[in-house]
Design an enzyme around this catalytic site. Structure first.
Site, PDB file in Angstrom:
ATOM      1  N   LYS A 124     -37.276 -96.115  68.577  1.00  0.00           N
ATOM      2  CA  LYS A 124     -36.317 -95.321  67.804  1.00  0.00           C
ATOM      3  C   LYS A 124     -36.282 -93.835  68.163  1.00  0.00           C
ATOM      4  CE  LYS A 124     -37.260 -96.954  63.534  1.00  0.00           C
ATOM      5  NZ  LYS A 124     -37.028 -97.502  62.177  1.00  0.00           N
ATOM      6  N   GLU A 194     -42.787 -94.908  60.066  1.00  0.00           N
ATOM      7  CA  GLU A 194     -41.994 -94.133  61.027  1.00  0.00           C
ATOM      8  C   GLU A 194     -40.820 -93.453  60.335  1.00  0.00           C
ATOM      9  OE1 GLU A 194     -41.126 -96.294  64.698  1.00  0.00           O
ATOM     10  OE2 GLU A 194     -43.014 -97.357  64.424  1.00  0.00           O
ATOM     11  N   HIS A 198     -39.887 -88.881  59.336  1.00  0.00           N
ATOM     12  CA  HIS A 198     -38.664 -88.063  59.457  1.00  0.00           C
ATOM     13  C   HIS A 198     -38.424 -87.189  58.225  1.00  0.00           C
ATOM     14  CE1 HIS A 198     -36.954 -89.895  63.125  1.00  0.00           C
ATOM     15  NE2 HIS A 198     -37.544 -91.007  62.711  1.00  0.00           N
TER      16      HIS A 198
HETATM   17  P1  NAD Z   1     -45.335-103.868  61.354  1.00  0.00           P
HETATM   18  O1  NAD Z   1     -46.199-102.759  60.905  1.00  0.00           O
HETATM   19  O2  NAD Z   1     -44.832-104.826  60.327  1.00  0.00           O
HETATM   20  O3  NAD Z   1     -46.077-104.722  62.479  1.00  0.00           O
HETATM   21  C1  NAD Z   1     -46.659-104.127  63.598  1.00  0.00           C
HETATM   22  C2  NAD Z   1     -47.433-105.198  64.384  1.00  0.00           C
HETATM   23  O4  NAD Z   1     -47.961-104.598  65.581  1.00  0.00           O
HETATM   24  C3  NAD Z   1     -48.630-105.789  63.618  1.00  0.00           C
HETATM   25  O5  NAD Z   1     -48.659-107.184  63.827  1.00  0.00           O
HETATM   26  C4  NAD Z   1     -49.841-105.141  64.315  1.00  0.00           C
HETATM   27  O6  NAD Z   1     -50.997-105.972  64.249  1.00  0.00           O
HETATM   28  C5  NAD Z   1     -49.319-105.026  65.723  1.00  0.00           C
HETATM   29  N1  NAD Z   1     -50.061-104.017  66.498  1.00  0.00           N
HETATM   30  C6  NAD Z   1     -50.400-102.772  66.139  1.00  0.00           C
HETATM   31  N2  NAD Z   1     -51.125-102.172  67.108  1.00  0.00           N
HETATM   32  C7  NAD Z   1     -51.266-103.093  68.110  1.00  0.00           C
HETATM   33  C8  NAD Z   1     -51.923-103.082  69.370  1.00  0.00           C
HETATM   34  N3  NAD Z   1     -52.587-102.031  69.811  1.00  0.00           N
HETATM   35  N4  NAD Z   1     -51.845-104.202  70.134  1.00  0.00           N
HETATM   36  C9  NAD Z   1     -51.161-105.298  69.704  1.00  0.00           C
HETATM   37  N5  NAD Z   1     -50.513-105.349  68.510  1.00  0.00           N
HETATM   38  C10 NAD Z   1     -50.583-104.266  67.729  1.00  0.00           C
HETATM   39  O7  NAD Z   1     -44.118-103.222  62.190  1.00  0.00           O
HETATM   40  P2  NAD Z   1     -42.550-103.448  61.957  1.00  0.00           P
HETATM   41  O8  NAD Z   1     -42.163-102.829  60.656  1.00  0.00           O
HETATM   42  O9  NAD Z   1     -42.213-104.872  62.251  1.00  0.00           O
HETATM   43  O10 NAD Z   1     -41.898-102.495  63.094  1.00  0.00           O
HETATM   44  C11 NAD Z   1     -42.068-102.695  64.482  1.00  0.00           C
HETATM   45  C12 NAD Z   1     -41.287-101.657  65.263  1.00  0.00           C
HETATM   46  O11 NAD Z   1     -39.885-101.905  65.170  1.00  0.00           O
HETATM   47  C13 NAD Z   1     -41.474-100.224  64.766  1.00  0.00           C
HETATM   48  O12 NAD Z   1     -41.768 -99.384  65.846  1.00  0.00           O
HETATM   49  C14 NAD Z   1     -40.130 -99.869  64.187  1.00  0.00           C
HETATM   50  O13 NAD Z   1     -39.791 -98.504  64.321  1.00  0.00           O
HETATM   51  C15 NAD Z   1     -39.209-100.695  65.043  1.00  0.00           C
HETATM   52  N6  NAD Z   1     -37.892-100.867  64.386  1.00  0.00           N
HETATM   53  C16 NAD Z   1     -36.774-100.594  65.103  1.00  0.00           C
HETATM   54  C17 NAD Z   1     -35.539-100.721  64.517  1.00  0.00           C
HETATM   55  C18 NAD Z   1     -34.286-100.421  65.312  1.00  0.00           C
HETATM   56  O14 NAD Z   1     -33.194-100.651  64.793  1.00  0.00           O
HETATM   57  N7  NAD Z   1     -34.353 -99.926  66.518  1.00  0.00           N
HETATM   58  C19 NAD Z   1     -35.422-101.128  63.195  1.00  0.00           C
HETATM   59  C20 NAD Z   1     -36.569-101.425  62.497  1.00  0.00           C
HETATM   60  C21 NAD Z   1     -37.815-101.305  63.102  1.00  0.00           C
END
Ligand code: NAD
Length: 331
Positions: A124, A194, A198
């Site tokens: 993002k 995240e 902001h």
């Molecule tokens: P979350 O916190 O629910 O899950 C994160 C996962 O990553 C967990 O399973 C954790 O164990 C794993 N993880 C963390 N560190 C790790 C490592 N070193 N090695 C392996 N796995 C690891 O996250 P979420 O809410 O599902 O969000 C994921 C990403 O998606 C975020 O960066 C968020 O900004 C992005 N996102 C993007 C959009 C978009 O429209 N572009 C929208 C929503 C979320």
């Protein structure tokens, strides 16, 4: 039906098994062109060349906090998974972007492993994506096609802006406004942290350091609502790179309700410009209110993964954004 892009069972992995990672695995249950064989979270990984068991993976993650209990526990799960699963052709990186350099570090793990294939993220922040652009040459030399910003915003809405721009001789403004409704913030911890980063007075390091209790306290003060304005979102640099407009002409903001699955407002992208006849007008692209954040992130992510595979097969490697490539529909 004729489909020159027909794929059968491309082996794919998901890195991160939180809110989006689990939703991504669910999306794949309905797809025959992509086969889910690998997953990693912070504490372990699982790999099954014939296909992973979704119910088992979710049960393991929910009861023990890691898919490693049905696979292999590990504190360097991504590197270990790459060592164990060389035949995975593409990955969706559903990882937290915490710290802001994390995705570049992950990309470096793929480089170090000598892996070749397609990587897709839903990154993002503008500054994080710019770091990724800096890896273009290395990724290209390694035979990796890396598509960045392939979620909803950046992603679906940025790509819609790139299409909408075609009607205009000059683009004046792109305004992206999102509404997100989630019943429980803990299902999407990284997304919410995240977003908090902001808010005025916060940054990525501060949001990352917050305990779950501190996040709860903040949300209690706002009745569970996060109102976000003028976010540092990579939609700006993605459109600027294409020459559509300058980054300062792109604004992104929205409202996240962390206590209600219903969207607080309709997510939309409005592009305003001047046509070749001198008319000022706007195109608006609005997402259906019933479509969740997960649907609007994971669907595009896999559409871009399929598109990335086509590029990879043609020897087109390196970093590209979701606004430069048309996603393909995955069946
Ligand atoms: P979350 O916190 O629910 O899950 C994160 C996962 O990553 C967990 O399973 C954790 O164990 C794993 N993880 C963390 N560190 C790790 C490592 N070193 N090695 C392996 N796995 C690891 O996250 P979420 O809410 O599902 O969000 C994921 C990403 O998606 C975020 O960066 C968020 O900004 C992005 N996102 C993007 C959009 C978009 O429209 N572009 C929208 C929503 C979320």
């Amino acid at each position: 039906m004729c489909d020159e892009f027909m794929d059968e069972g491309m082996k794919v992995g998901i890195l991160g098994f939180g809110g989006l990672g689990q939703a991504a695995a669910l999306v794949l249950q309905g797809k025959r062109e992509l086969s889910w064989v690998a997953v990693a979270d912070r504490h372990g990984y699982a790999y099954a060349p014939e296909g992973l068991d979704l119910k088992g993976a979710i049960a393991a993650y929910q009861s023990t906090g890691t898919v490693g209990t049905m696979g292999v526990p590990s504190t360097q799960s991504i590197a270990d998974l790459l060592g164990a699963a060389a035949d995975v052709a593409g990955f969706f990186l559903a990882l937290p972007n915490l710290p802001n350099t994390f995705f570049v570090e992950v990309a470096r793990l793929f480089l170090a492993a000598g892996w070749r294939g397609v990587l897709v993220d839903a990154l993002k922040r503008t500054s994080a994506m710019e770091l990724m652009f800096g890896l273009d040459r290395e990724l290209a030399a390694a035979g990796i096609t890396y598509l960045t910003g392939c979620g909803a915003t950046p992603g679906l809405l940025t790509a819609a802006a790139a299409i909408a721009a075609q009607s205009f001789a000059e683009v004046h403004r792109v305004e992206i406004t999102f509404g997100v409704g989630i019943a429980n913030w803990q299902a999407y911890r990284a997304t919410i942290r995240e977003d908090i980063a902001h808010l005025a007075g916060y940054d990525v390091a501060r949001a990352q350091a917050m305990t779950d209790d501190e996040v709860e306290q903040l949300l209690a003060q706002t009745q569970g609502i996060l109102t976000l304005e003028r976010m540092e979102h990579a939609d700006d640099v993605m459109l600027e790179r294409l020459g559509i407009c300058d980054r300062h002409q792109v604004t992104v903001g929205g409202v996240v309700d962390t206590r209600n699955a219903q969207k607080p407002l309709s997510t939309h992208m409005k592009l305003t410009g001047r046509t070749f006849e001198g008319k000022i007008s706007s195109h608006t692209f609005t997402l259906g209110d019933e479509t969740s954040m997960a649907a609007n992130v994971c669907g595009p992510a896999f559409g871009y993964l399929k598109a990335g595979k086509r590029l990879h097969e043609r020897g087109i490697y390196g970093v590209r954004t979701a606004a430069e490539v048309m996603p393909l529909f995955v069946r």
